[in-house]
Scaffold this motif. Structure first.
Motif, PDB file in Angstrom:
ATOM      1  N   LEU A   4      -8.716   0.711   9.990  1.00 55.34           N
ATOM      2  CA  LEU A   4      -9.015   0.374  11.275  1.00 55.34           C
ATOM      3  C   LEU A   4      -9.104   1.884  12.215  1.00 55.34           C
ATOM      4  O   LEU A   4      -9.585   1.535  13.502  1.00 55.34           O
ATOM      5  N   ALA A   5      -9.229   3.072  11.740  1.00 57.67           N
ATOM      6  CA  ALA A   5      -9.486   4.117  12.562  1.00 57.67           C
ATOM      7  C   ALA A   5     -10.755   4.314  13.353  1.00 57.67           C
ATOM      8  O   ALA A   5     -11.695   3.862  12.547  1.00 57.67           O
ATOM      9  N   GLU A   6     -10.892   4.673  14.492  1.00 55.90           N
ATOM     10  CA  GLU A   6     -12.113   4.928  15.233  1.00 55.90           C
ATOM     11  C   GLU A   6     -13.111   5.933  14.281  1.00 55.90           C
ATOM     12  O   GLU A   6     -14.235   5.739  13.974  1.00 55.90           O
ATOM     13  N   ASP A   7     -12.446   7.079  13.547  1.00 57.27           N
ATOM     14  CA  ASP A   7     -13.106   7.977  12.728  1.00 57.27           C
ATOM     15  C   ASP A   7     -12.527   7.882  11.419  1.00 57.27           C
ATOM     16  O   ASP A   7     -11.732   8.619  11.207  1.00 57.27           O
ATOM     17  N   PRO A   8     -12.814   6.873  10.540  1.00 52.46           N
ATOM     18  CA  PRO A   8     -11.833   6.650   9.334  1.00 52.46           C
ATOM     19  C   PRO A   8     -12.115   7.628   8.291  1.00 52.46           C
ATOM     20  O   PRO A   8     -13.336   8.068   8.173  1.00 52.46           O
ATOM     21  N   PRO A   9     -11.155   7.893   7.659  1.00 54.79           N
ATOM     22  CA  PRO A   9     -11.267   9.207   6.466  1.00 54.79           C
ATOM     23  C   PRO A   9     -12.063   8.629   5.426  1.00 54.79           C
ATOM     24  O   PRO A   9     -11.888   7.001   5.363  1.00 54.79           O
ATOM     25  N   ASP A  10     -12.612   9.123   4.405  1.00 54.89           N
ATOM     26  CA  ASP A  10     -13.001   8.549   3.194  1.00 54.89           C
ATOM     27  C   ASP A  10     -11.916   7.704   2.634  1.00 54.89           C
ATOM     28  O   ASP A  10     -10.690   8.240   2.647  1.00 54.89           O
ATOM     29  N   PRO A  11     -12.300   6.825   1.885  1.00 58.60           N
ATOM     30  CA  PRO A  11     -11.458   5.898   1.141  1.00 58.60           C
ATOM     31  C   PRO A  11     -10.587   6.877  -0.001  1.00 58.60           C
ATOM     32  O   PRO A  11     -11.433   7.985  -0.524  1.00 58.60           O
ATOM     33  N   PRO A  12      -9.365   7.113  -0.144  1.00 56.49           N
ATOM     34  CA  PRO A  12      -8.705   8.005  -1.127  1.00 56.49           C
ATOM     35  C   PRO A  12      -9.385   7.982  -2.372  1.00 56.49           C
ATOM     36  O   PRO A  12      -9.611   6.929  -2.914  1.00 56.49           O
ATOM     37  N   ALA A  13      -9.265   8.873  -3.203  1.00 61.56           N
ATOM     38  CA  ALA A  13      -9.713   9.010  -4.483  1.00 61.56           C
ATOM     39  C   ALA A  13      -8.818   8.295  -5.346  1.00 61.56           C
ATOM     40  O   ALA A  13      -7.323   8.236  -4.983  1.00 61.56           O
ATOM     41  N   PRO A  14      -9.206   7.468  -6.550  1.00 61.40           N
ATOM     42  CA  PRO A  14      -8.260   7.085  -7.277  1.00 61.40           C
ATOM     43  C   PRO A  14      -7.233   7.908  -7.681  1.00 61.40           C
ATOM     44  O   PRO A  14      -7.777   9.026  -8.232  1.00 61.40           O
ATOM     45  N   PRO A  15      -5.943   7.480  -8.108  1.00 63.25           N
ATOM     46  CA  PRO A  15      -5.029   8.440  -8.682  1.00 63.25           C
ATOM     47  C   PRO A  15      -5.257   8.904  -9.839  1.00 63.25           C
ATOM     48  O   PRO A  15      -5.754   8.129 -10.747  1.00 63.25           O
ATOM     49  N   PRO A  16      -4.882  10.265 -10.428  1.00 61.84           N
ATOM     50  CA  PRO A  16      -5.364  10.813 -11.730  1.00 61.84           C
ATOM     51  C   PRO A  16      -4.715   9.668 -12.740  1.00 61.84           C
ATOM     52  O   PRO A  16      -5.453   9.866 -13.771  1.00 61.84           O
ATOM     53  N   GLU A  17      -3.733   8.985 -12.641  1.00 59.42           N
ATOM     54  CA  GLU A  17      -3.423   8.116 -13.742  1.00 59.42           C
ATOM     55  C   GLU A  17      -4.362   7.109 -14.006  1.00 59.42           C
ATOM     56  O   GLU A  17      -4.456   6.687 -15.310  1.00 59.42           O
ATOM     57  N   LEU A  18      -5.437   6.785 -13.328  1.00 62.31           N
ATOM     58  CA  LEU A  18      -6.316   5.842 -13.611  1.00 62.31           C
ATOM     59  C   LEU A  18      -7.360   6.432 -14.300  1.00 62.31           C
ATOM     60  O   LEU A  18      -8.148   5.836 -15.053  1.00 62.31           O
ATOM     61  N   GLU A  19      -7.623   7.637 -14.035  1.00 64.11           N
ATOM     62  CA  GLU A  19      -8.629   8.384 -14.690  1.00 64.11           C
ATOM     63  C   GLU A  19      -8.594   8.586 -16.015  1.00 64.11           C
ATOM     64  O   GLU A  19      -9.459   8.749 -16.944  1.00 64.11           O
ATOM     65  N   GLU A  20      -7.195   8.446 -16.370  1.00 63.66           N
ATOM     66  CA  GLU A  20      -7.026   8.874 -17.824  1.00 63.66           C
ATOM     67  C   GLU A  20      -7.478   7.489 -18.715  1.00 63.66           C
ATOM     68  O   GLU A  20      -7.223   7.387 -20.010  1.00 63.66           O
ATOM     69  N   LEU A  21      -7.574   6.362 -18.020  1.00 62.19           N
ATOM     70  CA  LEU A  21      -7.441   5.119 -18.831  1.00 62.19           C
ATOM     71  C   LEU A  21      -8.858   4.216 -18.693  1.00 62.19           C
ATOM     72  O   LEU A  21      -9.480   4.443 -17.737  1.00 62.19           O
ATOM     73  N   GLU A  22      -9.287   3.496 -19.518  1.00 63.86           N
ATOM     74  CA  GLU A  22     -10.199   2.754 -19.526  1.00 63.86           C
ATOM     75  C   GLU A  22      -9.793   1.365 -19.394  1.00 63.86           C
ATOM     76  O   GLU A  22      -9.195   0.761 -20.415  1.00 63.86           O
ATOM     77  N   LEU A  23      -9.890   0.711 -18.462  1.00 62.90           N
ATOM     78  CA  LEU A  23      -9.050  -0.611 -18.217  1.00 62.90           C
ATOM     79  C   LEU A  23      -9.850  -1.780 -17.732  1.00 62.90           C
ATOM     80  O   LEU A  23     -11.327  -1.549 -16.945  1.00 62.90           O
ATOM     81  N   THR A  24      -9.480  -2.941 -17.986  1.00 62.35           N
ATOM     82  CA  THR A  24     -10.014  -4.194 -17.447  1.00 62.35           C
ATOM     83  C   THR A  24      -8.895  -4.539 -16.379  1.00 62.35           C
ATOM     84  O   THR A  24      -7.813  -4.354 -16.420  1.00 62.35           O
ATOM     85  N   TYR A  25      -9.303  -4.993 -15.334  1.00 64.31           N
ATOM     86  CA  TYR A  25      -8.792  -5.055 -14.143  1.00 64.31           C
ATOM     87  C   TYR A  25      -8.627  -6.887 -13.790  1.00 64.31           C
ATOM     88  O   TYR A  25      -9.747  -7.604 -14.009  1.00 64.31           O
ATOM     89  N   ARG A  26      -7.500  -7.306 -13.262  1.00 61.73           N
ATOM     90  CA  ARG A  26      -7.394  -8.467 -12.796  1.00 61.73           C
ATOM     91  C   ARG A  26      -6.570  -8.717 -11.686  1.00 61.73           C
ATOM     92  O   ARG A  26      -5.776  -7.970 -11.442  1.00 61.73           O
ATOM     93  N   CYS A  27      -6.927  -9.584 -10.725  1.00 58.18           N
ATOM     94  CA  CYS A  27      -6.318  -9.746  -9.298  1.00 58.18           C
ATOM     95  C   CYS A  27      -5.319 -10.826  -9.388  1.00 58.18           C
ATOM     96  O   CYS A  27      -5.935 -11.860  -9.805  1.00 58.18           O
TER      97      CYS A  27
END
Ligand code: FES
Ligand SMILES: [Fe+2]
Length: 343
Positions: free
Chosen positions: A132-155
């Motif tokens: 909601l910021a007027e001048d929003p920062p970039d979305p945060p980078a995915p945490p490093p834990e996720l970079e290590e893994l090839e995953l299927t996602y479910r919501c």
């Protein structure tokens, strides 16, 4: 008894809210947008989340500037949402009014003089995130834990809570509640909690610990669950409202939960659970484990919704008592306070 009460000046709620507006939160599941616009409330702002005809997610204010209709009742026309009341159209990308059927194309249409608030929309892990910021920062980078893994996602289904997002955040790694709140889903876990190594740097907190294998109840079908197996659990919380928990399951593989409670208002939040699995898990396992994890989230909600007060009493407004097993909670509170103080 340990002291989990952070020290120093405590920001006012207005200061906290101003800081919270600079973070990103989920406001919808991407898959739900195919069915039409969705409503969301973030930090007391009513929003509509929709997908343009060419598939881009958009987040705007839900209030039509003509007579105040709820744009969630409207429908998508090209790159705009059309109000259900008199058909005014608002472009998703920037909120500019691009159509007033009763006035033809004259006047303010498309000039940008008439616009509703529009916010950035970013898709990740099957969710639409906004800020909601007027001048929003970039979305945060995915945490490093996720970079290590090839995953299927479910919501999972979004879970509304009657408590502040921060109480839900600290619950997620509060290990001492597992044998009580989750007796029916997690089985007979030991009551005593050995000290968990917790590390904090600024607004981030890490905790890693090993859960020993348990004897499943007699006759229990354990083919599609890993909750009785030994696993290593790595939790990483980023204040204000993002936790990833990686489970390294002995003899199976890695899976994770993303817990990102979206602050609806001061005393309410919505959790959008995301589950990730590496290729070692079968479809049957995914279905079964997501169902168990959702049941666990709902068990937590029953307790969280009746906590008093409904937010962290940073200023010592009420008496709370902590022990060594609350160390993670204490460190998360310090991380959150640091986030608020950074503004
Ligand atoms: S209230 Fe939306 S077009 Fe009239
Ligand atoms: Fe829980």
């Amino acid at each position: 008894m340990a002291d989990s009460q952070p020290q120093g000046d405590i920001p006012t709620y207005e200061e906290m809210e101003a800081a919270l507006r600079r973070a990103w939160y989920p406001v919808a599941r991407s898959a739900d947008l195919a069915e039409g616009p969705r409503s969301a409330t973030l930090l007391d702002e009513d929003l509509v989340v929709f997908e343009t005809e060419d598939g881009h997610p958009c987040v705007t204010s839900a209030r039509c500037l003509h007579r105040g209709a709820d744009l969630t009742q409207g429908c998508v026309r090209g790159d705009a949402i059309q109000c259900a009341y008199h058909g005014w159209r608002w472009r998703g990308e920037d909120g500019v009014c691009v159509g007033i059927p009763s006035a033809g194309t004259e006047g303010v249409v498309g000039t940008g003089k008439l616009r509703i608030a529009a916010y950035p929309a970013h898709e990740r892990w099957g969710l639409v995130w906004t800020c909601l910021a007027e001048d929003p920062p970039d979305p945060p980078a995915p945490p490093p834990e996720l970079e290590e893994l090839e995953l299927t996602y479910r919501c999972g289904d979004p879970i509304p809570h009657d408590c502040s997002f921060a109480l839900q955040m600290e619950n997620v790694r509060d290990v001492a509640h597992f044998p009580f709140v989750h007796r029916s889903t997690l089985g007979g876990l030991p009551h005593e909690v050995s000290p968990i190594p917790v590390r904090r740097e600024g607004t981030e907190v890490w905790a890693t610990y090993d859960i020993p294998a348990q004897q499943p109840p007699e006759g229990e079908d354990t083919a599609n669950t890993d909750i009785y197996r030994a696993y290593r659990l790595r939790a990483h919380a980023m204040a204000p409202a993002f936790t990833v928990i990686v489970f390294e399951v002995e003899g199976m593989g890695s899976r994770l939960i993303i817990n990102a409670p979206s602050p609806v208002g001061r005393y309410e939040c919505v959790v959008y659970p995301v589950f990730g699995f590496d290729g070692a898990f079968t479809e049957e396992f995914l279905d079964s484990q997501v169902a168990i994890e959702m049941a666990i989230f709902l068990e937590d909600r029953d307790v969280l919704d009746r906590l008093k007060p409904k937010e962290i009493p940073f200023g010592g407004e009420v008496v709370e008592t902590s022990t060594a097993s609350d160390r993670y909670t204490g460190e998360y509170r310090k991380a959150l306070l640091e986030f608020y103080r950074q503004g």
